[in-house]
Design a protein around this motif. Structure first.
Motif, PDB file in Angstrom:
ATOM      1  N   MET A  94       0.818  -1.210   0.000  1.00  0.00           N
ATOM      2  CA  MET A  94       0.000   0.000   0.000  1.00  0.00           C
ATOM      3  C   MET A  94       0.853   1.262   0.000  1.00  0.00           C
ATOM      4  O   MET A  94       0.356   2.343  -0.296  1.00  0.00           O
ATOM      5  CB  MET A  94      -0.933   0.006   1.217  1.00  0.00           C
ATOM      6  CG  MET A  94      -1.932  -1.123   1.224  1.00  0.00           C
ATOM      7  SD  MET A  94      -2.969  -1.115   2.711  1.00  0.00           S
ATOM      8  CE  MET A  94      -3.844  -2.685   2.526  1.00  0.00           C
ATOM      9  N   GLY A 245      -8.224   0.195  -0.786  1.00  0.00           N
ATOM     10  CA  GLY A 245      -7.971   0.319  -2.216  1.00  0.00           C
ATOM     11  C   GLY A 245      -9.196   0.735  -3.009  1.00  0.00           C
ATOM     12  O   GLY A 245     -10.329   0.636  -2.552  1.00  0.00           O
ATOM     13  N   SER A 249      -6.041   1.435  -7.850  1.00  0.00           N
ATOM     14  CA  SER A 249      -4.994   0.551  -7.337  1.00  0.00           C
ATOM     15  C   SER A 249      -4.809  -0.695  -8.194  1.00  0.00           C
ATOM     16  O   SER A 249      -3.817  -1.421  -8.033  1.00  0.00           O
ATOM     17  CB  SER A 249      -5.310   0.144  -5.888  1.00  0.00           C
ATOM     18  OG  SER A 249      -6.491  -0.639  -5.821  1.00  0.00           O
ATOM     19  N   THR A 286      -2.337 -10.107  -0.017  1.00  0.00           N
ATOM     20  CA  THR A 286      -3.293  -9.381   0.819  1.00  0.00           C
ATOM     21  C   THR A 286      -4.528  -9.019  -0.001  1.00  0.00           C
ATOM     22  O   THR A 286      -4.406  -8.391  -1.061  1.00  0.00           O
ATOM     23  CB  THR A 286      -2.666  -8.086   1.376  1.00  0.00           C
ATOM     24  OG1 THR A 286      -1.549  -8.429   2.200  1.00  0.00           O
ATOM     25  CG2 THR A 286      -3.682  -7.310   2.204  1.00  0.00           C
ATOM     26  N   ASP A 288      -7.470  -6.902  -1.132  1.00  0.00           N
ATOM     27  CA  ASP A 288      -7.676  -5.454  -1.088  1.00  0.00           C
ATOM     28  C   ASP A 288      -9.082  -5.113  -1.564  1.00  0.00           C
ATOM     29  O   ASP A 288     -10.030  -5.111  -0.794  1.00  0.00           O
ATOM     30  CB  ASP A 288      -6.598  -4.759  -1.920  1.00  0.00           C
ATOM     31  CG  ASP A 288      -6.737  -3.244  -1.908  1.00  0.00           C
ATOM     32  OD1 ASP A 288      -7.152  -2.706  -0.866  1.00  0.00           O
ATOM     33  OD2 ASP A 288      -6.448  -2.615  -2.927  1.00  0.00           O
ATOM     34  N   SER A 323      -6.691  -8.674   5.248  1.00  0.00           N
ATOM     35  CA  SER A 323      -6.449  -7.274   5.605  1.00  0.00           C
ATOM     36  C   SER A 323      -7.248  -6.860   6.837  1.00  0.00           C
ATOM     37  O   SER A 323      -8.160  -7.552   7.273  1.00  0.00           O
ATOM     38  CB  SER A 323      -6.715  -6.327   4.430  1.00  0.00           C
ATOM     39  OG  SER A 323      -8.075  -6.267   4.113  1.00  0.00           O
TER      40      SER A 323
END
Length: 416
Positions: A94, A245, A249, A286, A288, A323
């Motif tokens: 990120m 996000g 992204s 991860t 998002d 996350s």
């Protein structure tokens, strides 16, 4: 001509009014915290904590050796190389998102991603580099030089322990939900929802397809944009940023995108996955972005997450992070900061009908993750009001009027 004002249903106005009244004691409480703890001392108690405290409290005119680099531009090859070696945190990728600034060590072997809002430097997760403590120490010294209040946001237990030993205020603000891979199997009653989603998708002719968003067909990207637009329209609220996000992204070749597509080629849902590295190798992913069509395949999100977990496990990934969700966690309040932690939970209750943070956290629990606390840390309790305003500004930069109007509309829609 007299101005025309929107007319909201009376019960919606009453509901919104009651919510705003709930925020009044929170505001007064934060102000009381500022004045009550204005002179609270900081007394470092460990050998590691002392340089951290000194780096922040040293003279504003002092200049560290080597003149560190401070960049406002986007991520460069040097930063991505560091991420591929030391980006072991689920939030590390990120740091590449727009809005971040970067502080590099003089030798350029470590950096901190952050943004400055109202003279508060809010970091995007942990420092990245071979020696995070050294990188953090240098960053705090730079904050002191610039006259910024440092705020370490979404850091783990180790960083929290280090800063707390230096007298900093540290509050839990989320939990990172991690699923170990290697022996995952959707068996037993626990994973009934995942099995049901996989079976229903197979029966409905819905498949999971990995795509490169930047190289995907125009028809596919247009459908993904439509999914995101309709999802936001249904919520009726501005999209949050910072550690959450959005469509932008996806425009990264290192980010993987998994979509649910039916036999006719219609995209029903989309998820994105950020890489987590160690020593130049991707070791985990991860979750998002999560978006689905309101009238699409009902189990689309369960299906995509379950499919991703099985695929990434087959590819050799060690873990997947679902996350963290802001202001949603199960841990008990820390007795050291009971009052401030209570303020955060009161804020979460006010925002829950709008953004559903607790509902999202409960949804992720069905995959039986392991939880790790995430903290926000800042030097003094009296900094709480300015830090809170800065974090809110990070999630909704320059959109306060839009948020207020959308909030009123959202309450109207929920009560009409």
């Amino acid at each position: 001509m007299s101005p025309v004002y929107p007319q909201w249903p009376r019960d919606a106005c009453d509901d919104l009014s009651s919510r705003l009244r709930e925020m009044i004691p929170i505001s007064y409480a934060l102000k009381a915290s500022y004045f009550t703890h204005r002179r609270s001392p900081v007394s470092p108690t460990s050998s590691l904590a002392r340089p951290l405290a000194r780096s922040y409290r040293s003279s504003r005119n002092s200049t560290p050796a080597g003149k560190p680099s401070l960049r406002a531009a986007g991520p460069d090859a040097r930063m991505r190389a560091l991420l591929s070696r030391f980006g072991t945190n689920s939030m590390s990728w990120m740091t590449t998102w727009p809005g971040n600034r970067y502080w590099f060590e003089p030798e350029a072997d470590g950096f901190v991603a952050f943004r400055v809002i109202g003279r508060v430097a809010v970091t995007t997760g942990e420092p990245v580099g071979p020696d995070p403590v050294r990188t953090l120490t240098g960053f705090l010294g730079n904050c002191r030089e610039q006259g910024w209040t440092p705020c370490l946001y979404a850091v783990g237990a180790n960083t929290r322990a280090l800063l707390a030993s230096a007298g900093w205020t540290c509050l839990q603000i989320a939990e990172d939900a991690t699923i170990p891979l290697g022996s995952l199997a959707f068996t037993g009653k626990t994973y009934q929802d995942a099995r049901t989603a996989l079976n229903r998708a197979r029966a409905a002719g819905v498949s999971a397809r990995w795509i490169d968003y930047r190289g995907a067909a125009a028809e596919t990207t247009a459908q993904i944009e439509e999914v995101c637009a309709r999802w936001l329209a249904e919520k009726g609220l501005p999209e949050l940023g910072f550690t959450l996000g959005n469509l932008a992204s996806l425009d990264d070749p290192r980010v993987r995108v998994l979509v649910a597509v039916d036999a006719a080629g219609r995209v029903h849902a989309v998820t994105s996955w950020l890489p987590v590295h160690r020593g130049g190798t991707v070791i985990g992913w991860t979750l998002d972005l999560q978006r689905r069509l309101p009238d699409g395949f009902g189990c689309a999100m369960d299906f995509l997450i379950a499919s991703a977990l099985l695929t990434l496990q087959d590819e050799g990934a060690e873990f997947v992070s679902l996350s963290g969700v802001p202001l949603a966690y199960r841990s008990r309040i820390e007795t050291r900061h009971t009052w401030l932690q209570g303020v955060l939970r009161a804020t979460a209750r006010v925002l829950e009908p709008l953004y559903g943070f607790a509902s999202l956290a409960a949804y992720k629990a069905k995959f039986r993750p392991a939880y790790s606390p995430l903290y926000i840390c800042f030097p003094r309790r009296r900094h709480a009001p300015r830090v809170g305003a800065a974090v809110a500004g990070a999630y909704l930069p320059g959109r306060r009027a839009e948020l207020m109007l959308a909030t009123a509309r959202a309450f109207a829609n929920r009560t009409s």
